[in-house]
Design a protein around this motif. Sequence first.
Motif, PDB file in Angstrom:
ATOM      1  N   PRO A 140       0.804  -1.226   0.000  1.00 40.63           N
ATOM      2  CA  PRO A 140       0.000   0.000   0.000  1.00 40.63           C
ATOM      3  C   PRO A 140       0.838   1.278   0.000  1.00 40.63           C
ATOM      4  O   PRO A 140       0.320   2.352  -0.292  1.00 40.63           O
ATOM      5  CB  PRO A 140      -0.800  -0.087   1.305  1.00 40.63           C
ATOM      6  CG  PRO A 140      -0.677  -1.477   1.782  1.00 40.63           C
ATOM      7  CD  PRO A 140       0.554  -2.047   1.172  1.00 40.63           C
ATOM      8  N   ALA A 141       2.131   1.169   0.323  1.00 34.64           N
ATOM      9  CA  ALA A 141       2.976   2.361   0.392  1.00 34.64           C
ATOM     10  C   ALA A 141       4.094   2.342  -0.653  1.00 34.64           C
ATOM     11  O   ALA A 141       5.007   3.157  -0.596  1.00 34.64           O
ATOM     12  CB  ALA A 141       3.576   2.471   1.795  1.00 34.64           C
ATOM     13  N   ALA A 142       4.015   1.447  -1.619  1.00 37.00           N
ATOM     14  CA  ALA A 142       5.090   1.304  -2.605  1.00 37.00           C
ATOM     15  C   ALA A 142       5.339   2.597  -3.377  1.00 37.00           C
ATOM     16  O   ALA A 142       6.487   3.009  -3.571  1.00 37.00           O
ATOM     17  CB  ALA A 142       4.780   0.157  -3.560  1.00 37.00           C
ATOM     18  N   GLU A 143       4.283   3.256  -3.794  1.00 34.23           N
ATOM     19  CA  GLU A 143       4.450   4.492  -4.557  1.00 34.23           C
ATOM     20  C   GLU A 143       5.080   5.587  -3.699  1.00 34.23           C
ATOM     21  O   GLU A 143       5.991   6.288  -4.142  1.00 34.23           O
ATOM     22  CB  GLU A 143       3.097   4.969  -5.106  1.00 34.23           C
ATOM     23  CG  GLU A 143       3.221   6.189  -5.995  1.00 34.23           C
ATOM     24  CD  GLU A 143       1.888   6.596  -6.604  1.00 34.23           C
ATOM     25  OE1 GLU A 143       1.738   7.798  -6.882  1.00 34.23           O
ATOM     26  OE2 GLU A 143       1.019   5.739  -6.801  1.00 34.23           O
ATOM     27  N   ALA A 144       4.604   5.727  -2.453  1.00 38.94           N
ATOM     28  CA  ALA A 144       5.162   6.743  -1.554  1.00 38.94           C
ATOM     29  C   ALA A 144       6.629   6.447  -1.243  1.00 38.94           C
ATOM     30  O   ALA A 144       7.453   7.361  -1.145  1.00 38.94           O
ATOM     31  CB  ALA A 144       4.342   6.823  -0.264  1.00 38.94           C
ATOM     32  N   LEU A 145       6.986   5.176  -1.092  1.00 34.64           N
ATOM     33  CA  LEU A 145       8.388   4.807  -0.871  1.00 34.64           C
ATOM     34  C   LEU A 145       9.238   5.166  -2.081  1.00 34.64           C
ATOM     35  O   LEU A 145      10.376   5.627  -1.947  1.00 34.64           O
ATOM     36  CB  LEU A 145       8.505   3.315  -0.558  1.00 34.64           C
ATOM     37  CG  LEU A 145       8.206   2.925   0.881  1.00 34.64           C
ATOM     38  CD1 LEU A 145       7.960   1.431   0.989  1.00 34.64           C
ATOM     39  CD2 LEU A 145       9.321   3.352   1.814  1.00 34.64           C
ATOM     40  N   TYR A 146       8.693   4.951  -3.269  1.00 30.81           N
ATOM     41  CA  TYR A 146       9.413   5.307  -4.487  1.00 30.81           C
ATOM     42  C   TYR A 146       9.676   6.812  -4.539  1.00 30.81           C
ATOM     43  O   TYR A 146      10.780   7.255  -4.822  1.00 30.81           O
ATOM     44  CB  TYR A 146       8.638   4.840  -5.718  1.00 30.81           C
ATOM     45  CG  TYR A 146       9.294   5.274  -7.016  1.00 30.81           C
ATOM     46  CD1 TYR A 146      10.461   4.675  -7.453  1.00 30.81           C
ATOM     47  CD2 TYR A 146       8.724   6.282  -7.780  1.00 30.81           C
ATOM     48  CE1 TYR A 146      11.072   5.083  -8.638  1.00 30.81           C
ATOM     49  CE2 TYR A 146       9.323   6.690  -8.961  1.00 30.81           C
ATOM     50  CZ  TYR A 146      10.495   6.092  -9.370  1.00 30.81           C
ATOM     51  OH  TYR A 146      11.088   6.496 -10.531  1.00 30.81           O
ATOM     52  N   VAL A 147       8.661   7.603  -4.233  1.00 30.92           N
ATOM     53  CA  VAL A 147       8.811   9.063  -4.229  1.00 30.92           C
ATOM     54  C   VAL A 147       9.865   9.473  -3.200  1.00 30.92           C
ATOM     55  O   VAL A 147      10.710  10.323  -3.467  1.00 30.92           O
ATOM     56  CB  VAL A 147       7.453   9.756  -3.959  1.00 30.92           C
ATOM     57  CG1 VAL A 147       7.635  11.243  -3.713  1.00 30.92           C
ATOM     58  CG2 VAL A 147       6.496   9.509  -5.120  1.00 30.92           C
ATOM     59  N   ASP A 148       9.828   8.849  -2.022  1.00 31.54           N
ATOM     60  CA  ASP A 148      10.832   9.128  -0.995  1.00 31.54           C
ATOM     61  C   ASP A 148      12.238   8.773  -1.478  1.00 31.54           C
ATOM     62  O   ASP A 148      13.189   9.508  -1.220  1.00 31.54           O
ATOM     63  CB  ASP A 148      10.539   8.325   0.282  1.00 31.54           C
ATOM     64  CG  ASP A 148       9.751   9.105   1.304  1.00 31.54           C
ATOM     65  OD1 ASP A 148       9.239  10.192   0.954  1.00 31.54           O
ATOM     66  OD2 ASP A 148       9.659   8.632   2.446  1.00 31.54           O
ATOM     67  N   SER A 149      12.380   7.652  -2.159  1.00 29.42           N
ATOM     68  CA  SER A 149      13.699   7.227  -2.622  1.00 29.42           C
ATOM     69  C   SER A 149      14.274   8.224  -3.632  1.00 29.42           C
ATOM     70  O   SER A 149      15.478   8.425  -3.676  1.00 29.42           O
ATOM     71  CB  SER A 149      13.654   5.836  -3.235  1.00 29.42           C
ATOM     72  OG  SER A 149      13.013   5.838  -4.480  1.00 29.42           O
ATOM     73  N   LEU A 150      13.420   8.855  -4.420  1.00 23.06           N
ATOM     74  CA  LEU A 150      13.882   9.864  -5.365  1.00 23.06           C
ATOM     75  C   LEU A 150      14.457  11.066  -4.634  1.00 23.06           C
ATOM     76  O   LEU A 150      15.495  11.609  -5.031  1.00 23.06           O
ATOM     77  CB  LEU A 150      12.737  10.309  -6.281  1.00 23.06           C
ATOM     78  CG  LEU A 150      12.211   9.270  -7.250  1.00 23.06           C
ATOM     79  CD1 LEU A 150      11.033   9.831  -8.039  1.00 23.06           C
ATOM     80  CD2 LEU A 150      13.304   8.786  -8.169  1.00 23.06           C
ATOM     81  N   SER A 151      13.813  11.472  -3.535  1.00 16.89           N
ATOM     82  CA  SER A 151      14.303  12.634  -2.788  1.00 16.89           C
ATOM     83  C   SER A 151      15.589  12.289  -2.035  1.00 16.89           C
ATOM     84  O   SER A 151      16.435  13.155  -1.825  1.00 16.89           O
ATOM     85  CB  SER A 151      13.254  13.163  -1.830  1.00 16.89           C
ATOM     86  OG  SER A 151      12.998  12.216  -0.809  1.00 16.89           O
ATOM     87  N   LEU A 152      15.783  11.028  -1.658  1.00 17.01           N
ATOM     88  CA  LEU A 152      17.002  10.619  -0.961  1.00 17.01           C
ATOM     89  C   LEU A 152      18.193  10.531  -1.907  1.00 17.01           C
ATOM     90  O   LEU A 152      19.335  10.701  -1.484  1.00 17.01           O
ATOM     91  CB  LEU A 152      16.806   9.265  -0.277  1.00 17.01           C
ATOM     92  CG  LEU A 152      15.848   9.235   0.919  1.00 17.01           C
ATOM     93  CD1 LEU A 152      15.656   7.797   1.394  1.00 17.01           C
ATOM     94  CD2 LEU A 152      16.340  10.110   2.046  1.00 17.01           C
ATOM     95  N   SER A 153      17.944  10.258  -3.169  1.00 21.23           N
ATOM     96  CA  SER A 153      19.042  10.059  -4.114  1.00 21.23           C
ATOM     97  C   SER A 153      19.532  11.364  -4.727  1.00 21.23           C
ATOM     98  O   SER A 153      20.496  11.371  -5.482  1.00 21.23           O
ATOM     99  CB  SER A 153      18.621   9.093  -5.222  1.00 21.23           C
ATOM    100  OG  SER A 153      17.553   9.632  -5.959  1.00 21.23           O
TER     101      SER A 153
END
Length: 154
Positions: A140-153
């Motif tokens: 249920p949080a896969a998309e939000a995790l992806y968005v977070d990973s973009l900001s971390l990189s």
Amino acid sequence: MNFDAAVFSDISASGVGVIIRNGNGLVMAALSARGPTVMDSDEAEVLACRRGLEFALEAGFGDLIVEGDNLNVMRAVVSNRSDWSRLGNLVDDVRHLAGRLRLVDFQCIRRSADGVAHSLARFARNISEECAWLEDTPPPAAEALYVDSLSLSI
């Protein structure tokens, strides 16, 4: 550990979302759970914080940075004063649970930085029993995790 709450007035319930990540941003544990009817968002948030700490302790974590986006709740939890408000007993519960950790730090974060926990809290509308994930991406949080990973990189 990020936590968040959602209020579902139409079904007389609330939702809890918790995500615990390591220093590299990898998911260590996650939780989505339906909560009780609440009076307001402060009550929902302090209940989410309490459930998040319970979950972290159950999963064996001893060191946590606890992040939430509700300034009222975060201030109440870190205060050294007795809390005589209607939420005081819940705040005391949070403080007691935090005392069982080896190391804990509470931080208030921007709502925009709490997207993963928020998506898990919203998902709770659709479930009747708690859903927990250990060392796995919660769907249920896969998309939000992806968005977070973009900001971390960046």
